[in-house]
Scaffold this active site. Structure first.
Site, PDB file in Angstrom:
ATOM      1  CG  ASP A 226     -76.790 -18.705   2.218  1.00  0.00           C
ATOM      2  OD1 ASP A 226     -77.269 -18.311   1.142  1.00  0.00           O
ATOM      3  OD2 ASP A 226     -77.481 -19.161   3.150  1.00  0.00           O
ATOM      4  CD  GLU A 298     -77.647 -14.690  -0.423  1.00  0.00           C
ATOM      5  OE1 GLU A 298     -78.597 -14.975  -1.153  1.00  0.00           O
ATOM      6  OE2 GLU A 298     -77.505 -15.160   0.726  1.00  0.00           O
TER       7      GLU A 298
END
Length: 568
Positions: A226, A298
């Site tokens: 993330d 990401e």
């Protein structure tokens, strides 16, 4: 039925393969599926999805041809940001279940041949995390576990301290918050309840490697990382932090768009950290065997930066730096727009690395049906699953789910709740998501039309089209994406987009997509007779129909077709 027969015919030719197919690792052409655990399946009637619920639906993932699924965070958390504020990186939050539930899910997934990937949130923890509390108290080993600073002297009132720099958080407002107990500012690129870890500290890096190893030992097949661009920030030699320049994109000094983030995004140290994690996974595989454990990154960054995240020829980084380019398309986007969007990725990532992946939705962006319209859901699914590389499907996109109007009740939900509504399984009560009386977010009002049970019964439903596409991906032509002449793509006109997948002189598939609302035609695009093997709901053709591509072929508004030629 005609769709099923066509698929059986396609698969009859998939086992022969080509030499290049055997050299492709599992992740390179994978069908990935994102599960938002709160919204996938509730097993205990509390209206919130959980791990047992996911386990009960793993056969569905196998049914639709999914290679691997990645789960948004299920770790222990105060849920200020719905799990992206982690208080314990090696424990399951009780709302989702237990470690035993997790182990049972992984075991069943392995039986089915579906890989499990976890969301890895390395940039920050929760402010309730034991590490942060120890850092506040300056306990040994945790003194600089997070990014702390005394602050600057206020130019107006020298008795006051102000933030060390002008940095603005992704969620708005200063990235710096004063901690009265420690008498210093701490950095948070997101919420103030999500303090940033300090990766300049070797102990932080070691702790996070231990987190990776913990979950690898429990059988996971990789991680989606993330918020990659935010992991490192620029720090001056004297320990101060430089201000960021104005961007010119906003007049609001509390908006993230107010500055150009040259000091708080995509620092080279972040790239090196990805190389370190990739090396760790490769060494783990050498030691423990099994297939490649993967890293998905990401990063809403330029493709040039994503190329660095993937590797530089000497070092390898993330296997799949996630490609969000197609999420910027809208209902007015044309075939030319599609070609330009794909080119931006392919001209860098494919040219330099021969890797690709295509993402059209996730838990932070409006669903395809809302961005582009229900009539274009199938078009996007067909395109991303017939281009070379990995495809990423956000849960519910395979049945055409749309955003659900919600009432925002916390700072973290803002505009993101509408795309996180419960999965629509049946036309029954609560869409089959829960046996309880209510759901944590509302069910869509159109769930009786867009649900798995109903769409299984409709030959040209979005669900059955996606299942057909997954079967096509196993054919020799679709696996031959590293051979010269194995694929091509282009806009044939303003509205007609073409993809070709082939084993030269043996089999060839041609994908034609009309992205416009008018009848279109193309002519003399091949010198052979092709057969229709997949048609969208807007098509007037049937599987098995023949068409001579040396002549003219018409496409209805929003029609997409897959045609096949094979050497007899």
């Amino acid at each position: 039925m005609e769709l099923a027969l066509a698929l059986l015919f396609c698969l009859a030719f998939s086992s022969s393969g080509v030499a290049a197919a055997n050299a492709v690792d599992w992740w390179e052409g994978a069908s990935l599926y994102q599960i938002y655990p709160r919204s996938f399946q509730d097993s205990d009637g509390d209206g919130v999805g959980d791990i047992k619920g996911i386990t009960s639906r793993l056969e569905y993932l196998k049914e639709i041809g999914i290679t691997a699924t990645w789960l948004s965070p299920v770790f222990e958390s105060p849920m200020s940001d719905f799990g992206y504020d982690i208080s314990n990186f090696t424990r399951i939050d009780p709302i989702f279940g237990t470690l035993d539930d997790f182990d049972a899910m992984v075991a069943k997934a392995k039986q089915l041949g579906v890989k499990i990937l976890l969301d890895f949130v390395p940039n920050h923890s929760s402010d309730k995390c034991e590490w942060f509390q120890k850092s506040i108290r300056r306990e040994e080993g945790f003194e600089d576990f997070y990014v702390w600073h005394d602050g600057k002297v206020d130019a107006v009132d020298p008795s006051k301290k102000v933030a060390p720099s002008n940095w603005v958080s992704v969620f708005g407002g200063s990235q710096w918050t004063w901690n009265a107990e420690r008498q210093q500012f701490y950095l948070h690129q997101f919420q103030d309840k999500q303090p940033d870890l300090n990766y300049s500290n070797p102990l932080v890096r070691q702790h996070m490697l231990e987190v990776l190893e913990y979950w690898l030992d429990r059988g996971v097949d990789g991680f989606r990382i993330d918020a990659v661009p935010h992991i490192f920030e620029k720090r001056n030699d004297d320990g101060s932090y430089p201000d960021e320049p104005l961007s010119g994109w906003s007049n609001n000094p509390n908006s993230y768009d107010y500055h150009n983030h040259i000091h708080t995004k995509d620092q080279y140290a972040t790239i090196e950290l990805l190389y370190e994690w990739r090396e760790f996974l490769e060494q783990y595989q050498k030691k423990n065997g099994g297939e490649t454990r993967v890293l998905l990154a990401e990063a809403y960054s330029s493709v040039e930066t994503l190329s660095e995240y993937f590797g530089n020829g000497t070092h390898s980084g993330a296997h799949l730096p996630m490609n969000f380019n197609l999420m910027y398309l809208n209902g007015y986007s044309t075939a030319r727009d599609m070609e330009n969007s794909i080119n931006y990725w392919m001209h860098t990532m494919w040219t330099n690395h021969q890797t690709a992946n295509w993402v059209v939705g996730n838990h932070d962006n409006n669903r395809v049906a809302d961005r582009m319209g229900h009539h274009k859901v199938d078009l996007l699914n067909i395109i991303v699953n017939t281009l070379p590389g990995a495809s990423v499907t956000y849960y519910g996109e395979e049945i055409g789910m749309s955003n659900v109007p919600t009432e925002c009740t916390s700072i973290s939900c803002d505009s993101r709740d509408p795309e996180r509504s419960p999965m629509q399984w049946t036309p029954g009560t609560n869409a089959g998501f829960t046996d309880g009386p209510s759901t944590w977010l509302p069910i869509s009002s159109d769930y009786m039309m867009y649900n798995v049970e109903t769409e299984r019964m409709v030959g040209r439903s979005s669900l059955n089209i996606l299942k057909a596409l997954q079967s096509l991906k196993h054919t020799a032509a679709f696996r031959n994406f590293k051979e010269q002449n194995g694929f091509s793509y282009r806009a044939l006109s303003e509205q007609v987009f073409q993809i070709v997948r082939a084993v030269p002189n043996r089999e060839e598939y041609m994908v034609l997509v009309n992205m416009g609302n008018k009848l279109e035609y193309v002519e003399q695009i091949a010198s052979r007779t092709f057969e229709y093997v997949l048609v969208s709901p807007h098509s007037s053709h049937n599987n098995g129909d023949k068409v001579d591509l040396n002549g003219r072929i018409y496409l209805m508004p929003f029609e997409a077709v897959v045609l096949r030629w094979m050497e007899r």
